[in-house]
Motif scaffolding. Structure first.
Motif, PDB file in Angstrom:
ATOM      1  N   ASN A   1       0.863  -1.183   0.000  1.00  2.50           N
ATOM      2  CA  ASN A   1       0.000   0.000   0.000  1.00  2.50           C
ATOM      3  C   ASN A   1       0.895   1.226   0.000  1.00  2.50           C
ATOM      4  O   ASN A   1       1.829   1.311   0.789  1.00  2.50           O
ATOM      5  CB  ASN A   1      -0.868   0.018   1.258  1.00  2.50           C
ATOM      6  N   ASN A   2       0.610   2.174  -0.875  1.00  6.63           N
ATOM      7  CA  ASN A   2       1.427   3.379  -0.953  1.00  6.63           C
ATOM      8  C   ASN A   2       1.013   4.336   0.153  1.00  6.63           C
ATOM      9  O   ASN A   2       0.171   5.203  -0.037  1.00  6.63           O
ATOM     10  CB  ASN A   2       1.243   4.016  -2.338  1.00  6.63           C
ATOM     11  N   GLU A   3       1.587   4.114   1.342  1.00  7.69           N
ATOM     12  CA  GLU A   3       1.235   4.953   2.491  1.00  7.69           C
ATOM     13  C   GLU A   3       2.505   5.413   3.185  1.00  7.69           C
ATOM     14  O   GLU A   3       3.564   4.813   2.996  1.00  7.69           O
ATOM     15  CB  GLU A   3       0.316   4.184   3.446  1.00  7.69           C
ATOM     16  N   PRO A   4       2.416   6.483   3.981  1.00 14.59           N
ATOM     17  CA  PRO A   4       3.631   7.022   4.606  1.00 14.59           C
ATOM     18  C   PRO A   4       4.326   5.949   5.443  1.00 14.59           C
ATOM     19  O   PRO A   4       3.674   5.188   6.164  1.00 14.59           O
ATOM     20  CB  PRO A   4       3.115   8.152   5.506  1.00 14.59           C
ATOM     21  N   GLY A   5       5.619   5.889   5.322  1.00 14.08           N
ATOM     22  CA  GLY A   5       6.397   4.983   6.175  1.00 14.08           C
ATOM     23  C   GLY A   5       6.514   3.568   5.667  1.00 14.08           C
ATOM     24  O   GLY A   5       7.189   2.751   6.287  1.00 14.08           O
ATOM     25  N   VAL A   6       5.869   3.250   4.550  1.00 15.37           N
ATOM     26  CA  VAL A   6       5.866   1.841   4.137  1.00 15.37           C
ATOM     27  C   VAL A   6       7.273   1.377   3.730  1.00 15.37           C
ATOM     28  O   VAL A   6       7.675   0.261   4.050  1.00 15.37           O
ATOM     29  CB  VAL A   6       4.816   1.575   3.037  1.00 15.37           C
ATOM     30  N   LEU A   7       8.028   2.261   3.076  1.00 15.86           N
ATOM     31  CA  LEU A   7       9.389   1.878   2.682  1.00 15.86           C
ATOM     32  C   LEU A   7      10.254   1.698   3.932  1.00 15.86           C
ATOM     33  O   LEU A   7      11.044   0.750   4.021  1.00 15.86           O
ATOM     34  CB  LEU A   7       9.988   2.949   1.758  1.00 15.86           C
ATOM     35  N   ALA A   8      10.054   2.600   4.924  1.00 17.77           N
ATOM     36  CA  ALA A   8      10.810   2.486   6.171  1.00 17.77           C
ATOM     37  C   ALA A   8      10.505   1.160   6.866  1.00 17.77           C
ATOM     38  O   ALA A   8      11.373   0.550   7.482  1.00 17.77           O
ATOM     39  CB  ALA A   8      10.479   3.657   7.088  1.00 17.77           C
ATOM     40  N   ARG A   9       9.251   0.700   6.791  1.00 16.06           N
ATOM     41  CA  ARG A   9       8.897  -0.588   7.395  1.00 16.06           C
ATOM     42  C   ARG A   9       9.722  -1.718   6.788  1.00 16.06           C
ATOM     43  O   ARG A   9      10.232  -2.591   7.491  1.00 16.06           O
ATOM     44  CB  ARG A   9       7.422  -0.908   7.151  1.00 16.06           C
ATOM     45  N   ILE A  10       9.809  -1.724   5.455  1.00 12.52           N
ATOM     46  CA  ILE A  10      10.516  -2.809   4.771  1.00 12.52           C
ATOM     47  C   ILE A  10      12.021  -2.707   5.031  1.00 12.52           C
ATOM     48  O   ILE A  10      12.682  -3.686   5.398  1.00 12.52           O
ATOM     49  CB  ILE A  10      10.244  -2.761   3.248  1.00 12.52           C
ATOM     50  N   VAL A  11      12.551  -1.498   4.880  1.00 10.55           N
ATOM     51  CA  VAL A  11      13.989  -1.316   5.065  1.00 10.55           C
ATOM     52  C   VAL A  11      14.371  -1.584   6.524  1.00 10.55           C
ATOM     53  O   VAL A  11      15.377  -2.236   6.815  1.00 10.55           O
ATOM     54  CB  VAL A  11      14.402   0.106   4.625  1.00 10.55           C
ATOM     55  N   GLY A  12      13.527  -1.097   7.452  1.00 11.98           N
ATOM     56  CA  GLY A  12      13.788  -1.307   8.874  1.00 11.98           C
ATOM     57  C   GLY A  12      13.805  -2.775   9.242  1.00 11.98           C
ATOM     58  O   GLY A  12      14.553  -3.214  10.107  1.00 11.98           O
ATOM     59  N   LEU A  13      12.970  -3.541   8.569  1.00 11.43           N
ATOM     60  CA  LEU A  13      12.935  -4.983   8.806  1.00 11.43           C
ATOM     61  C   LEU A  13      14.282  -5.618   8.434  1.00 11.43           C
ATOM     62  O   LEU A  13      14.777  -6.491   9.140  1.00 11.43           O
ATOM     63  CB  LEU A  13      11.804  -5.548   7.956  1.00 11.43           C
ATOM     64  N   PHE A  14      14.865  -5.139   7.339  1.00  6.79           N
ATOM     65  CA  PHE A  14      16.172  -5.675   6.916  1.00  6.79           C
ATOM     66  C   PHE A  14      17.270  -5.282   7.906  1.00  6.79           C
ATOM     67  O   PHE A  14      18.057  -6.120   8.322  1.00  6.79           O
ATOM     68  CB  PHE A  14      16.527  -5.177   5.499  1.00  6.79           C
ATOM     69  N   THR A  15      17.296  -4.005   8.306  1.00  4.68           N
ATOM     70  CA  THR A  15      18.358  -3.593   9.236  1.00  4.68           C
ATOM     71  C   THR A  15      18.138  -4.238  10.602  1.00  4.68           C
ATOM     72  O   THR A  15      19.079  -4.733  11.213  1.00  4.68           O
ATOM     73  CB  THR A  15      18.402  -2.063   9.400  1.00  4.68           C
ATOM     74  N   GLY A  16      16.886  -4.248  11.062  1.00  2.00           N
ATOM     75  CA  GLY A  16      16.592  -4.781  12.389  1.00  2.00           C
ATOM     76  C   GLY A  16      16.935  -6.245  12.541  1.00  2.00           C
ATOM     77  O   GLY A  16      17.316  -6.698  13.616  1.00  2.00           O
ATOM     78  N   ARG A  17      16.808  -7.017  11.478  1.00  2.14           N
ATOM     79  CA  ARG A  17      17.053  -8.450  11.573  1.00  2.14           C
ATOM     80  C   ARG A  17      18.371  -8.862  10.925  1.00  2.14           C
ATOM     81  O   ARG A  17      18.663 -10.051  10.808  1.00  2.14           O
ATOM     82  CB  ARG A  17      15.887  -9.227  10.968  1.00  2.14           C
ATOM     83  N   GLY A  18      19.123  -7.862  10.495  1.00  4.81           N
ATOM     84  CA  GLY A  18      20.471  -8.157  10.009  1.00  4.81           C
ATOM     85  C   GLY A  18      20.525  -8.794   8.634  1.00  4.81           C
ATOM     86  O   GLY A  18      21.428  -9.562   8.342  1.00  4.81           O
ATOM     87  N   TYR A  19      19.542  -8.492   7.777  1.00  3.97           N
ATOM     88  CA  TYR A  19      19.579  -9.010   6.405  1.00  3.97           C
ATOM     89  C   TYR A  19      20.269  -7.982   5.501  1.00  3.97           C
ATOM     90  O   TYR A  19      20.296  -6.796   5.812  1.00  3.97           O
ATOM     91  CB  TYR A  19      18.162  -9.264   5.874  1.00  3.97           C
ATOM     92  N   ASN A  20      20.773  -8.465   4.382  1.00  2.00           N
ATOM     93  CA  ASN A  20      21.476  -7.575   3.454  1.00  2.00           C
ATOM     94  C   ASN A  20      20.590  -7.160   2.294  1.00  2.00           C
ATOM     95  O   ASN A  20      19.893  -7.993   1.726  1.00  2.00           O
ATOM     96  CB  ASN A  20      22.704  -8.276   2.870  1.00  2.00           C
ATOM     97  N   ILE A  21      20.637  -5.883   1.951  1.00  2.00           N
ATOM     98  CA  ILE A  21      19.989  -5.414   0.721  1.00  2.00           C
ATOM     99  C   ILE A  21      21.095  -5.076  -0.269  1.00  2.00           C
ATOM    100  O   ILE A  21      21.990  -4.300   0.051  1.00  2.00           O
ATOM    101  CB  ILE A  21      19.141  -4.152   0.962  1.00  2.00           C
ATOM    102  N   ASP A  22      21.053  -5.671  -1.468  1.00  2.00           N
ATOM    103  CA  ASP A  22      22.039  -5.340  -2.498  1.00  2.00           C
ATOM    104  C   ASP A  22      21.528  -4.227  -3.405  1.00  2.00           C
ATOM    105  O   ASP A  22      22.301  -3.438  -3.939  1.00  2.00           O
ATOM    106  CB  ASP A  22      22.369  -6.586  -3.330  1.00  2.00           C
ATOM    107  N   SER A  23      20.216  -4.200  -3.605  1.00  2.00           N
ATOM    108  CA  SER A  23      19.635  -3.170  -4.465  1.00  2.00           C
ATOM    109  C   SER A  23      18.179  -2.981  -4.083  1.00  2.00           C
ATOM    110  O   SER A  23      17.518  -3.912  -3.626  1.00  2.00           O
ATOM    111  CB  SER A  23      19.751  -3.604  -5.933  1.00  2.00           C
ATOM    112  N   LEU A  24      17.707  -1.746  -4.235  1.00  2.00           N
ATOM    113  CA  LEU A  24      16.334  -1.447  -3.853  1.00  2.00           C
ATOM    114  C   LEU A  24      15.757  -0.416  -4.816  1.00  2.00           C
ATOM    115  O   LEU A  24      16.397   0.596  -5.105  1.00  2.00           O
ATOM    116  CB  LEU A  24      16.322  -0.870  -2.430  1.00  2.00           C
ATOM    117  N   THR A  25      14.585  -0.704  -5.332  1.00  2.00           N
ATOM    118  CA  THR A  25      13.905   0.222  -6.228  1.00  2.00           C
ATOM    119  C   THR A  25      12.464   0.351  -5.768  1.00  2.00           C
ATOM    120  O   THR A  25      11.859  -0.650  -5.395  1.00  2.00           O
ATOM    121  CB  THR A  25      13.887  -0.315  -7.671  1.00  2.00           C
TER     122      THR A  25
END
Lengths: 187, 598
Positions: free
Chosen positions: A34-58
Motif C-alpha cells: 500500500n502506498n502509504e507514509p512509512g511503508v518503505l521504512a517498514r521494509i527497510v527497517g525490517l532488513f536492518t533490524g534483523r540483520g539481512y542484506n539489501i544489495d539493491s532497492l527500487t
C-alpha cells in the motif's frame, strides 16, 4: 531435515549459533505494498533490524487507482535466510503481495545508469566507442565531458562502469534493479 | 405561514447530513464501539481534547490514571492477557510516547493485543522540533505490529477500527495510533466498525488439511511423542485450551509448555511434565531431547527453550503449528509446518485422529512413560529447606498452598528474574489467562502494573505480583495507582537484596565477580507500602510465612509482603551455556557447573 555437524570453536554466547553451513545466493523479490507514509521504512527497517542484506532497492508507485507501489529488492542470504526474509515481509500489515522472482521462474532484470565521463583526446573517443558497443546513449555532452545513459543487467552496467574508469569516470547514478517475470504470469 | 411550512418540508426531505463530531469525540466513540471498558493512561498537552471527551463519558469508559506511561502499557497488557480482549492505553506526545516504548516492545514479543493512542503535536508543527515532539511512528515502527499517523479526522474512525482488528487478529500485537492535536479538534463524520471480512488485513487462520492429516499420521505412529505448547494456545482463546486438553488426553502423550503457555494444560495433570527450557524441568527437557515426534502448538522455538540449536532434539520429526508464518523455520527447521490459529488446528487434528480411529502405540507409549517416570524420580525441583532462613522455593510453595485454598480465582503476575522462574516452577496453573509474565522481552517492572490491569479486569479476584526486590523498584510508583483505584493487589517480594539472576550468572559464569548486582540501599518495603497508603507485612523466618501470607490474602488494600529470603539461593535446574537439553545441571550438582564455559 538438514543436519550438520557442530562448530568446534567454543561459543562466547550462552547458546552457540546455529551451525548450518549453506551457500548464500542472490534473490530478487517483488513486493507490492500500500502506498502509504512509512511503508518503505517498514521494509527497510525490517532488513536492518534483523540483520539481512539489501544489495539493491527500487521503489515507485505503480498503480495510482489502487494506491499501490512496487518495491524490488535484491538481497542475498542462505536459503533459510531468504525464506525468513520473505515470511517477515509478508507479515507486514502494509504488504499486499511478495514474490521471489528468482524462484518463481524466468524473469527479466534491468537497471538504468547515468554515467559521467570527463576527458579529452584519445580517451574521449575511446569512451564514445565503448559506449556505442554497450548501446549507451550520450544524453549530454560538452567538449570535455559526456553523460551516458545505459540500460541493462547489473553485470553489464558494472562492466561498462569498469571500462569507463581509466577513461575519466567522474560520477555514476544507478536506479537499482527493476524486475518482472517473463510470460503470462504477474505477481 | 405557508412559506415556513414549505421550509419545514424541505428540511424533512433533504438528505440528512451526518452529524459532525470532533476527532476526539470520534476516537472515544470508536473505542466504545470496539468494546473498550477500561483505558490506562496519563494526560498531557497533546492529548487534552481526548481527555476532555473521557471527562464527558465517564459512565461509558473508565480511565485509570497511572503514574508513568510505561505503567499504562504494562497495565493494558495485564488487562489483555487476563481477559483475551484488546488492552488500551492513552499517552501524550514526546516523553509520553517514548515511555510507552518498552511496554509496546514487550507486547510485540509476547503477542499481546494492544492499541496505544498517542497524542502528537499539531500537523503544522510536525518536523519543527516542537515542544514534546517526537517521531513516534518512526520510533515505534520496529516495536509494534503496525502503527498509524492519523492524517485527517475523517479517516480517524476507520483507523481506530482497523487498529483493533490488526491488534486482535492473526498473531496479536501492539498497534500505535499517533494523533496530532489539530486532528483531535477537527470536525468530521463518524463511521461504525466494518465487519471483520471487509478489513484489508486478513491473516490466514485455517490449517491446510493435508498438512494436518500428515501431522496426525506422524503422531499416530510415534513411539516417543511430546507436545510442546506455547502462548499461541492462550492467545487462541479458552476454546484452544479445551481442545488441547482433549487431544492430549485422547493421545495419552506427555505435554510440556513454554513460560508463556503455562495454564493452557493443567499443571496438576499426570501427563504434564512441567515447563521446559533453560530453567525447565529435567523430565520436560529430556523428553524434548529424546522424543521422536514433537508437536509444537503455538510456541516459537525461542533460544531460552531450545538451548543449543544444533543439538536440539536431534532425532525427532517436528510438527509446528503457528499463526505467524515467519515463526516457522526461523530458529529450528521443522518437517510439517502448519500456519493456522491454534484452536482451528487442534480441532482439525482431533477430527482426523477420531475419524481415522487412531490409537497411540500402546507398548511404545508404556516404555516412553517408564522412561519419563525415571526422569521424574530425579525430583529436579527439590531444594534443601532451612529452619532459620526462608528459601524462596519454600515461600512459593506456601503461597501455592494458600492460594489453592482460597475460594477466589487467582491471577499471578511476575517481574523478571529468579523469582519469575521459581514462580513458573512452583506455582501451579490449571487454567489459561491466569499467568501474566514478561517472557520474550524480560521486562523488569512489568509485574506490578500488569497486576493493576488484571485487577481492573477482575475486581473480585485474587491478584498477586510475585516480585523481586530489584524488579519491583522499576515501577514502584504504580502502588499509588493501586491505592487510588482501591485495587487490593498483593505484591509478594522475594527480597534477597540482589538482582538474583544477575548474581547467579556472575557466580556461575563470571568468576564470582559480583559487579553492581547488590542493592545496598533498599527501602523499607513495609514503611514504603504504608507511605503510599497500602499495607506492609514482613516475613523474616520460615515460621512467619503462614501468618504473613494469610494476612496478605485478607487485606482489602494494596499490600506488600516483604519476604526476606536466602540471599545466595540459585535457580535450578539450569541448562548451562552452550549446552543441550540433556546436559542440564540440577541443584545438588551445582558444583559440577563448568564455570569456564564463558
Amino acid at each position: 531435515m538438514t543436519k550438520t555437524s557442530s562448530t568446534s570453536k567454543k561459543s562466547q554466547s550462552v547458546y552457540a549459533p546455529s551451525a548450518l553451513h549453506e551457500e548464500s545466493s542472490s534473490h530478487t523479490l517483488a513486493i507490492v505494498v500500500n502506498n502509504e507514509p512509512g511503508v518503505l521504512a517498514r521494509i527497510v527497517g525490517l532488513f536492518t533490524g534483523r540483520g539481512y542484506n539489501i544489495d539493491s532497492l527500487t521503489v515507485a508507485e505503480t498503480n495510482h487507482e489502487e494506491n499501490t507501489s512496487r518495491i524490488t529488492i535484491v538481497c542475498s542470504g542462505t536459503p533459510a535466510v531468504i525464506e525468513q526474509i520473505k515470511a517477515q515481509i509478508k507479515q507486514v500489515v502494509s504488504v499486499k503481495r511478495v514474490r521471489d522472482l528468482t524462484t518463481f521462474g524466468p524473469h527479466i532484470e534491468r537497471e538504468l545508469a547515468l554515467v559521467k565521463v570527463i576527458g579529452s583526446g584519445e580517451k574521449r573517443i575511446e569512451a564514445l566507442r565503448i559506449a556505442d558497443v554497450f548501446r549507451a546513449r550520450p544524453l549530454d555532452s560538452t567538449l570535455e565531458s559526456f553523460v551516458f545513459e545505459i540500460t541493462g543487467t547489473t553485470e553489464k552496467i558494472d562492466a561498462f562502469v569498469a571500462l569507463m574508469k581509466p577513461l575519466g569516470l567522474k560520477d555514476v547514478s544507478r536506479t537499482g534493479v527493476a524486475a518482472i517475470s517473463r510470460g503470462l504470469h504477474s505477481i | 405561514m405557508s412559506t415556513s411550512k414549505a421550509k419545514q418540508d424541505a428540511s424533512k426531505t433533504a438528505p440528512k447530513k451526518p452529524a459532525q463530531m470532533s476527532g476526539a469525540e470520534i476516537i472515544i466513540k470508536a473505542l466504545i464501539d470496539q468494546g473498550v471498558e477500561v483505558i490506562f493512561g496519563y494526560p498531557g498537552g497533546a492529548v487534552l481534547p481526548i481527555y476532555d471527551e473521557i471527562f464527558k463519558n465517564t459512565d461509558k469508559i473508565k480511565h485509570v490514571l497511572v503514574r508513568q506511561e510505561g505503567g499504562a502499557v504494562h497495565a493494558a497488557e495485564g488487562y489483555a492477557r487476563s481477559t483475551g480482549k484488546v488492552g488500551c492505553a492513552l499517552v501524550t506526545s514526546g516523553p509520553g510516547a517514548t515511555n510507552a516504548v518498552t511496554g509496546l516492545t514487550d507486547a510485540l514479543l509476547d503477542s499481546i493485543p494492544l492499541v496505544c493512542l498517542c497524542g502528537q503535536v499539531p500537523t503544522f508543527l510536525i518536523g519543527t522540533d516542537a515542544f514534546q515532539e517526537a517521531d513516534t511512528t518512526g520510533i515505534t515502527r520496529p516495536c509494534t505490529k503496525h502503527n498509524y499517523l492519523a492524517q485527517s479526522a475523517e479517516a480517524l474512525a476507520d483507523t481506530v477500527h482497523e487498529a483493533f482488528h490488526v491488534a486482535r487478529t492473526g498473531r496479536p500485537g501492539p498497534v500505535v495510533i499517533d494523533i496530532p492535536k489539530d486532528i483531535q479538534f477537527a470536525k468530521a463524520t463518524y463511521h461504525a466498525p466494518k465487519p471483520q471480512a471487509a478489513q484489508n488485513y486478513q491473516p490466514k487462520t485455517t490449517p491446510d488439511a493435508a498438512a494436518i492429516e500428515a501431522a496426525v499420521e506422524l503422531m499416530a505412529n510415534a513411539k516417543r511423542p511430546v507436545f510442546y505448547t506455547g502462548g499461541g494456545v492462550i492467545n487462541a482463546g479458552p476454546e484452544a485450551s479445551a481442545l488441547l486438553r482433549e487431544l492430549v488426553r485422547e493421545t495419552g502423550f506427555p505435554i510440556t509448555s513454554t513460560l508463556m503457555g503455562l495454564g493452557a494444560y493443567p499443571a496438576t495433570d499426570k501427563q504434564w511434565l512441567g515447563m521446559l527450557g533453560m530453567h525447565g524441568t529435567f523430565e520436560a527437557n529430556w523428553a524434548m531431547h529424546d522424543c521422536d515426534v514433537m508437536i509444537n502448538i503455538g510456541a516459537r522455538f525461542d533460544d531460552r527453550v531450545t538451548g543449543r540449536t544444533d543439538k536440539f532434539s536431534p532425532d525427532s520429526h517436528k510438527i509446528h503449528v503457528d499463526i505467524d508464518a515467519s515463526s516457522i523455520n526461523k530458529n529450528i527447521r521443522v518437517d510439517i509446518p502448519i500456519v493456522a490459529d491454534a484452536a482451528q488446528a487442534l480441532r482439525a487434528m482431533l477430527e482426523v485422529w477420531r475419524a481415522r480411529k487412531y490409537k497411540a502405540d500402546k507398548s511404545a507409549m508404556e516404555s516412553w512413560w517408564n522412561q519419563i517416570n525415571k526422569w521424574r524420580t530425579k525430583n529436579c525441583l527439590r531444594y534443601t529447606n532451612s529452619k532459620t532462613v526462608i528459601k524462596p522455593q519454600f515461600a512459593l510453595e506456601k503461597l501455592r498452598e494458600y492460594t489453592n485454598n482460597d475460594p477466589r480465582e487467582t491471577y499471578i503476575t511476575t517481574e523478571v528474574g529468579q523469582h519469575q522462574m521459581w514462580a513458573a516452577q512452583f506455582l501451579e496453573f490449571n487454567e489459561p489467562n491466569r499467568w501474566m509474565t514478561s517472557g520474550g522481552l524480560g521486562t523488569m517492572g512489568y509485574g506490578l502494573p500488569a497486576a493493576i490491569g488484571t485487577q481492573m479486569a477482575h475486581p473480585g479476584a485474587l491478584v498477586i505480583d510475585v516480585a523481586g526486590d530489584a524488579s519491583i523498584m522499576m515501577n514502584i510508583q504504580e502502588i499509588s495507582t493501586a491505592v487510588q483505584y482501591k485495587l487490593p493487589v498483593k505484591i509478594f517480594i522475594m527480597n534477597n537484596h540482589w538482582m538474583g539472576m544477575v548474581r547467579q550468572w556472575q557466580e556461575l559464569l563470571h568468576g564470582e565477580r559480583y559487579s553492581n548486582s547488590y542493592t545496598e540501599s533498599l527501602p523499607d518495603f513495609v514503611k514504603l507500602a504504608e507511605a503510599f497508603g497500602g499495607i506492609g507485612l514482613r516475613a523474616e523466618k520460615p515460621d512467619d510465612l503462614d501468618k504473613v501470607i494469610a494476612e496478605m490474602l485478607k487485606t482489602d488494600r494494596v499490600t506488600i509482603a516483604d519476604i526476606c529470603v536466602e540471599q545466595t539461593e540459585n535457580c535450578f535446574p539450569m541448562i548451562p551455556s552452550g549446552k543441550a537439553h540433556n546436559e542440564m545441571i540440577l541443584s545438588p550438582d551445582a558444583d559440577k557447573f563448568d564455570k569456564s564455559l564463558v
